[in-house]
Motif scaffolding. Structure first.
Motif: not given
Length: 354
Positions: A192-193, A274-275, A320-325
């Motif tokens: 994840x780097x 990572x994002x 990580x936080x899950x974000x719907x894009x």
């Protein structure tokens, strides 16, 4: 001392690269009291644990005036963590507004330079660990030729002085696509780097076009021969100039292709995770519209990647936080290959893949 009215004396003691203590802090600036007390948790105020701050200082504190440099970095990290106005920063640290503005700009420039040390591609010795890592993630030896995962996200911007879309009372919140965005492309390794980043082009551009404008593609910088990157359906499957292996179409129900996609998705999860971590740590940057000049935003994003890698090396980990894009392309694009591109479709299924 440059900020004599703020800090009576700021003394930094380093031992084995770690920041131990600072003293004689002006009590009118409680934000610095938190930092100077080694027993206090720095994460709520700076979104970085003390170990990460220590690592950052070991890289960034150069020259004679370490006291001033330390103070400036703390001002910048606070601004980044809270996504707040320069006026709020000046009031929080008890410094003039003009100083707050110049500090943020100056430190951003200096920390971007750290990307040469912190955000870089694996050495020949590290590549062996990287391919093994992706093989473990995918749970299949075919993916032991993967040396990175590529992906992207959109950062919403609110350009100062430019009117934004208006809402009437009772309307639903404006969707993300109603605001302008800037694209942020990143490549990460199995841990994840970040190993390569490219940001600054308009969000209206597709992943394919962003890729083709990036130095990674134009200069064929990575991956090395015989290796490939993993990408989602927003990217073309390529052999040259950059080898990228993507999943088969969702409508493809060939059992072998479905199995391939399953292993591919497990390995590709590294960039998604990572994002997700970046968005959780710097949520005011990635989840709120940035009210900055567009020319400054790529620098801010570059600094976020530097700090992300520093946190990984320091053991400063987050879930990580899950974000719907909603603006993200989720299916393969039906675009013609460019004249310099070679399809990578034949590379998807190897003879060893059952």
């Amino acid at each position: 001392f440059l900020f004599e009215g703020v800090i009576l004396s700021l003394v930094v003691f380093l031992q084995n690269g770690g920041l131990l203590q600072c003293s004689k802090l002006n009590p009118s600036t409680p934000i610095l009291k938190v930092f100077c007390d080694p027993e206090r948790d720095t994460y709520p105020d700076y979104r970085l644990k003390r170990e990460s701050l220590n690592y950052l200082f070991s890289l960034a504190l150069t020259g004679q005036d370490r006291q001033t440099a330390t103070f400036k970095i703390l001002v910048f990290i606070y601004w980044l963590a809270h996504g707040t106005s320069y006026k709020t920063v000046s009031e929080t640290f008890g410094i003039p507004l003009s100083n707050a503005t110049s500090i943020v700009r100056d430190v951003a420039d200096k920390l971007v330079k750290l990307s040469l040390k912190i955000v870089n591609k694996p050495s020949s010795g590290e590549l062996a660990l990287t391919v093994q890592g992706f093989g473990r993630l995918a749970r299949h030896p075919v993916f032991e030729k993967a040396v990175g995962a590529i992906g992207g996200c959109h950062v919403r911007v609110k350009i100062p002085g430019v009117p934004q879309p208006q809402q009437r009372p009772g309307d639903q919140p404006l969707p993300e696509k109603a605001l302008p965005t800037i694209n942020f492309q990143g490549v990460c390794d199995h841990t994840g780097s970040f190993i390569d980043v490219f940001a600054g082009l308009p969000g209206s551009m597709t992943d394919v076009r962003i890729l083709r404008h990036s130095p990674l593609y134009k200069c064929a910088l990575y991956p090395p021969p015989g290796c490939f990157l993993l990408g989602d359906g927003g990217y073309p499957c390529l052999q040259t100039p950059v080898c990228i292996i993507t999943p088969y179409s969702k409508s493809d129900q060939n059992p072998v292709h479905v199995q391939f996609n399953q292993h591919h998705a497990m390995a590709l999860s590294s960039i998604e995770r990572t994002f997700g971590i970046m968005k959780k740590r710097w949520h005011m940057i990635f989840l709120q519209p940035l009210e900055l000049h567009p020319s400054f935003i790529p620098k801010v994003l570059a600094v976020c990647t530097v700090l992300h890698n520093i946190c990984l090396r320091s053991g400063d980990l987050l879930e990580p936080v899950k974000i719907e894009d909603g603006s993200k392309v989720t299916e393969a694009l039906k675009e013609w290959l460019a004249s310099n591109e070679t399809s990578g479709e034949v590379e998807k299924i190897y003879e060893h893949f059952p």
